[in-house]
Design an enzyme around this catalytic site. Structure first.
Site, PDB file in Angstrom:
ATOM      1  CE1 TYR A 136      -1.408   8.086  -1.098  1.00 48.15           C
ATOM      2  CE2 TYR A 136      -2.815   9.473  -2.704  1.00 48.15           C
ATOM      3  CZ  TYR A 136      -2.651   8.746  -1.470  1.00 48.15           C
ATOM      4  OH  TYR A 136      -3.709   8.447  -0.765  1.00 48.15           O
ATOM      5  CD  GLU A 195      -2.776  -1.294  -3.058  1.00 44.80           C
ATOM      6  OE1 GLU A 195      -2.850  -0.239  -3.696  1.00 44.80           O
ATOM      7  OE2 GLU A 195      -3.033  -0.975  -1.823  1.00 44.80           O
ATOM      8  CB  CYS A 243      -1.017  -0.142   1.231  1.00 53.81           C
ATOM      9  SG  CYS A 243      -1.691   1.181   1.509  1.00 53.81           S
TER      10      CYS A 243
END
Ligand SMILES: Cc1ncc(CN)c(N)n1
Length: 224
Positions: free
Chosen positions: A165, A207, A135
């Site tokens: 991110y 994911e 993650c």
């Protein structure tokens, strides 16, 4: 070879599929339909509520104060920084925080979070870190990759997601988790390492499934 490198090599083909997924590509070139992002953002908010509990369990399982403090910092950053991004996006879509929290998880969200929490509650600290690492790590990789696209991080809608991110702050948290798995895997038997690898592979698969679920806006097959 560091254990994190072994993990990286194991899942590289799946990570490449993540980077090539139309949802991720669409954020990078700005063509992703906003309805798909809206669906993703709601599901991701529900995901993060459960994911934050993995950090809390990490603090419980930590055997030293430094590690405990790092998990507390990860918990804080998830609840107050990462989820704040989602709350800001929700505002843009006219969704209240209450509506966000009351939304129903998709089968993939439910399966992914339940698997992570199952491993975290029943496994060792190394197993917990193996479950959460894809993650942190894969989002950092995707963020950095998308940031390289000209104008992507300034995009009026997806720019903030990419900036978060790809940020050094997020990267530092991901790096700490990578270093922690290297530390925790030291001296483990091959069969224990295989188990950690299997957990890492499973959450990596989840994911990919999450991107795909968001792109196809997949909920339960019946409406009841
Ligand atoms: C499904 C998912 N995976 C990872 C992340 C990054 N914490 C996230 N927000 N959502």
């Amino acid at each position: 070879m560091k254990f994190s490198q072994r993990l990286y090599e194991k899942v590289l083909p799946i990570w490449e599929s993540n980077h090539n997924h139309p949802f991720v590509k669409g954020m990078g070139n700005g063509t992703l339909e906003k309805d798909k992002f809206r669906f993703y953002m709601i599901q991701d908010y529900l995901y993060l509520i459960e994911y934050a509990k993995v950090f809390a369990l990490g603090a419980v399982k930590a055997t030293d104060l430094h590690t405990m403090g790092r998990f507390a910092a990860l918990l804080n950053s998830t609840l107050n920084e990462e989820m704040e991004l989602h709350r800001q996006y929700a505002k843009k879509f006219g969704i209240t925080t209450e509506e966000l929290e009351e939304a129903k998880p998709s089968p993939t969200t439910l399966a992914y979070t339940h698997y992570m929490l199952h491993v975290s509650q029943n496994g060792t600290l190394a197993e917990l870190v193996s479950a959460l690492l894809p993650c942190m790590w894969s989002y950092w990789e995707i963020g950095k990759d998308l940031k390289k696209i000209e104008g992507a991080s300034e995009h009026e809608f997806y720019g903030e997601w990419i900036t978060m991110y790809a940020s050094d702050e997020f990267g530092q948290l991901a790096t700490w988790c990578i270093e922690l798995i290297d530390e925790l895997s030291e001296g483990k038997s091959e069969s224990e390492l295989v188990k950690l690898e299997e957990i890492f592979l499973n959450t990596t698969r989840f994911e990919y499934m999450f991107w795909d679920m968001a792109y196809k806006e997949t909920m339960w097959p019946t409406n009841e």
